[in-house]
Design an enzyme around this catalytic site. Structure first.
Site, mmCIF file in Angstrom:
data_model
loop_
_atom_site.group_PDB
_atom_site.id
_atom_site.type_symbol
_atom_site.label_atom_id
_atom_site.label_comp_id
_atom_site.label_asym_id
_atom_site.label_seq_id
_atom_site.Cartn_x
_atom_site.Cartn_y
_atom_site.Cartn_z
ATOM 1 N N ASP A 179 -141.460 0.442 -27.228
ATOM 2 C CA ASP A 179 -142.064 1.296 -28.245
ATOM 3 C C ASP A 179 -143.437 1.587 -27.664
ATOM 4 O OD1 ASP A 179 -143.815 2.061 -30.419
ATOM 5 O OD2 ASP A 179 -142.138 1.597 -31.732
ATOM 6 N N HIS A 180 -143.639 2.804 -27.167
ATOM 7 C CA HIS A 180 -144.846 2.999 -26.352
ATOM 8 C C HIS A 180 -146.139 2.849 -27.160
ATOM 9 C CE1 HIS A 180 -144.872 7.254 -27.680
ATOM 10 N NE2 HIS A 180 -146.117 7.295 -27.265
ATOM 11 N N HIS A 242 -142.729 3.735 -34.314
ATOM 12 C CA HIS A 242 -144.172 3.643 -34.033
ATOM 13 C C HIS A 242 -145.004 3.319 -35.283
ATOM 14 C CE1 HIS A 242 -142.777 5.312 -30.385
ATOM 15 N NE2 HIS A 242 -142.840 6.581 -30.714
#
Ligand SMILES: NC(=O)C1=CN([C@@H]2O[C@H](COP(=O)(O)OP(=O)(O)OC[C@H]3O[C@@H](n4cnc5c(N)ncnc54)[C@H](OP(=O)(O)O)[C@@H]3O)[C@@H](O)[C@H]2O)C=CC1
Ligand SMILES: O=C1O[C@H](COP(=O)(O)O)[C@@H](O)[C@H](O)[C@H]1O
Length: 503
Positions: A179-180, A242
């Site tokens: 999950d950047h 996010h």
């Protein structure tokens, strides 16, 4: 650092070019790649090693945060790269791959530590994982890890099915779900902010906090991703992953010297404490929006339904706002307002913590002041700001104190995450428990959106989103902070509230 072979599925694709190669290069420049490192790129295209290496070089020139000045350094970096054509569904190709990997390992004297990075569509995840296991690509004499990109499932059931399939070939501690947002330095900082600052720790609960606002607004529209986005919407694309990850990172209370397991355990506890929505609650707590035509930076832009590839009567959400409640000892009674959308006025990800008014005193607003706020700027600016009140000419006046402003030369999210995957640190990857709980919480929203049992509000491109999202807070006596120009921190003098140490 432990030597490793990085096996990249999707090496000819967009993500590899824009994010993965630049991240690996910057790790290399910073001395954060193992001395003994080999990368095997995979795709269907029949590329030679030389052609692959020149593509990697080109992507570094275009996308690396650092300008390529030292040509020799870049050469020695790309020399570590090899390419092999592989069709994901063809088992023979994995045998060939094993041979290529073993040859490189013996040439470079690498132990069989293999990191498999799946930069391909999610429909391929289970086939690749089972082919890796069946072809003996994971060796008993080394470790294997699987890094997977989002989306992890399309809803609760598909995510469970995917996880069940993957777990036949990889153990949970071998799976690194990217999950950047968890790689963004300011999101990583959230853990420390409360834990390492007694002042903040003392205030970090429903005793002093009135509400929390988490915003990720984007100026871009659907771009070239219509086929993906029109089936996914803001709720799956941003909210389920996010936005909920940022909520977890803000709401956890961690013990000192916490381990990766502690972080995951406490994040899970936050998700377990989220008050579930029934499908019929959704319209009271969730605002769904879609952009219409408008103007961005003075230029006219199309509405969502006129974007290429989007269905003319699409009911897809390009915006979502929601009110959430974390029903635990610390946060009971504190609303968390979350919103994200495309084609909004500005590109900005931020968290605002609004503190309660002082006890037994008149409202500060009535005296010219404003609530105390802690603003955590995540993206594209990074910083922390505290808003306090002072007195000027007999009147209260809010002032904003810049506590921290990151330098621009900081690692990108993908650098942090790839480094952690290489070194086996799972702290900032999404554990299955979190992913499952996030899908569970979101599922009634997906159902309500599918059945159109909540209205789809339109908002003009270039605006702050639908007015109904303002009403969500107004009903509780609050408003979104930093939507209007005069509240915005501008590092400058025209700002109504700005007061900055050192400026
Ligand atoms: N691009 C981005 O910014 C982001 C992407 N993601 C995720 O990352 C993943 C990759 O995205 P992206 O790079 O944009 O996708 P692309 O379509 O640009 O690339 C897909 C890659 O998969 C390979 N591929 C496709 N089918 C096969 C097959 N049957 N056998 C072997 N290789 C195959 C392609 O190789 P070839 O064409 O040579 O066959 C190509 O390298 C997706 O899961 C996406 O959701 C997540 C966040 C952001
Ligand atoms: O994962 C995604 O994130 C981007 C936004 O990321 P950011 O780092 O620029 O904030 C979003 O545009 C994209 O739709 C989504 O898939």
């Amino acid at each position: 650092m432990v030597p490793v072979t990085f096996v990249l599925f999707g090496a000819t694709g967009d993500l590899a070019k824009r994010k993965i190669y630049p991240a690996l290069y910057n790790l290399f420049v910073d001395g954060k790649l193992p001395e003994a490192f080999s990368l095997i790129g995979l795709g269907r295209r029949e590329w030679t090693d030389e052609f692959f290496q020149s593509n990697v070089e080109q992507s570094l020139r275009q996308f690396s945060r650092r300008e390529i000045q030292d040509h020799g350094k870049m050469e020695s970096f790309v020399r570590k790269f090899r390419y092999t054509a592989l069709e994901i569904g063809r088992t023979d190709d994995y045998k060939k791959l094993l041979q290529v990997i073993e040859e490189r390992e013996s040439e470079l004297q690498l132990p069989p530590n293999r990191l498999f990075y799946l930069s391909v569509g999610p429909e391929y995840f289970t086939t690749i994982a089972s082919n890796i296991a069946e072809s003996g690509l994971g060796s008993a004499d080394g470790w294997k890890r699987l890094v997977i990109e989002k989306p992890f499932g399309h809803d609760l059931q598909s995510a469970r099915d995917l996880n069940e399939q993957l777990s036949k070939s990889f153990a949970e501690d071998e799976i690194y779900r990217i999950d950047h947002y968890l790689g963004k330095p300011m999101v990583q900082n959230l853990e420390v902010l409360e834990q390492a600052n007694p002042i903040i720790q003392a205030l970090w609960s429903n005793r002093y906090i009135a509400n929390v606002q988490i915003t990720a607004s984007e100026t871009v529209g659907v771009e070239e991703r219509a086929g993906y986005y029109d089936h996914v919407g803001a709720v799956r694309d941003m909210f389920q992953n996010h936005m909920l990850q940022m909520l977890m990172m803000l709401a956890i209370h961690l013990p000192h010297n916490s381990s990766p397991e502690d972080v995951r355990k406490h994040k899970k506890q936050v998700m377990e404490a989220l008050v579930p929505l029934s499908k019929s609650d959704v319209s009271a707590s969730v605002i769904r929006g879609q952009y219409t035509s408008g103007s961005m930076g003075g230029n006219p832009v199309k509405g969502y339904r006129s974007e290429p590839g989007i269905a003319a009567a699409s009911m897809n959400d390009t915006y979502i706002a929601a009110k959430l409640q974390v029903d635990d000892f610390f946060w009971r009674g504190v609303p968390f307002y979350i919103r994200t959308g495309k084609r909004l006025k500005e590109k900005s990800t931020r968290i605002v913590v609004e503190f309660k008014e002082a006890l037994n005193q008149p409202s500060t607003a009535a005296l010219g002041g404003a609530p105390n706020l802690l603003l955590i700027d995540i993206n594209p600016n990074e910083g922390i700001m505290l808003q306090l009140n002072t007195k000027e000419n007999g009147e209260l006046k809010p002032v904003q104190i810049q506590l921290h402003e990151s330098s621009k030369d900081i690692p990108e999210a993908y650098e942090n995450l790839i480094f952690d995957a290489l070194t086996g640190n799972p702290t900032f990857f999404a554990h299955w428990d979190e992913v499952e709980l996030a899908w569970s919480w979101v599922q009634p929203i997906l159902d309500a959106f599918r059945d159109n049992s909540v209205p789809l509000h339109s908002y003009e491109a270039g605006s702050n989103g639908p007015a109904e999202a303002d009403a969500l807070l107004a009903a509780d006596g609050y408003h979104w902070w930093f939507d209007s120009k005069e509240e915005q921190q501008t590092n400058g003098k025209e700002d109504k509230y700005a007061y900055q140490i050192g400026h």
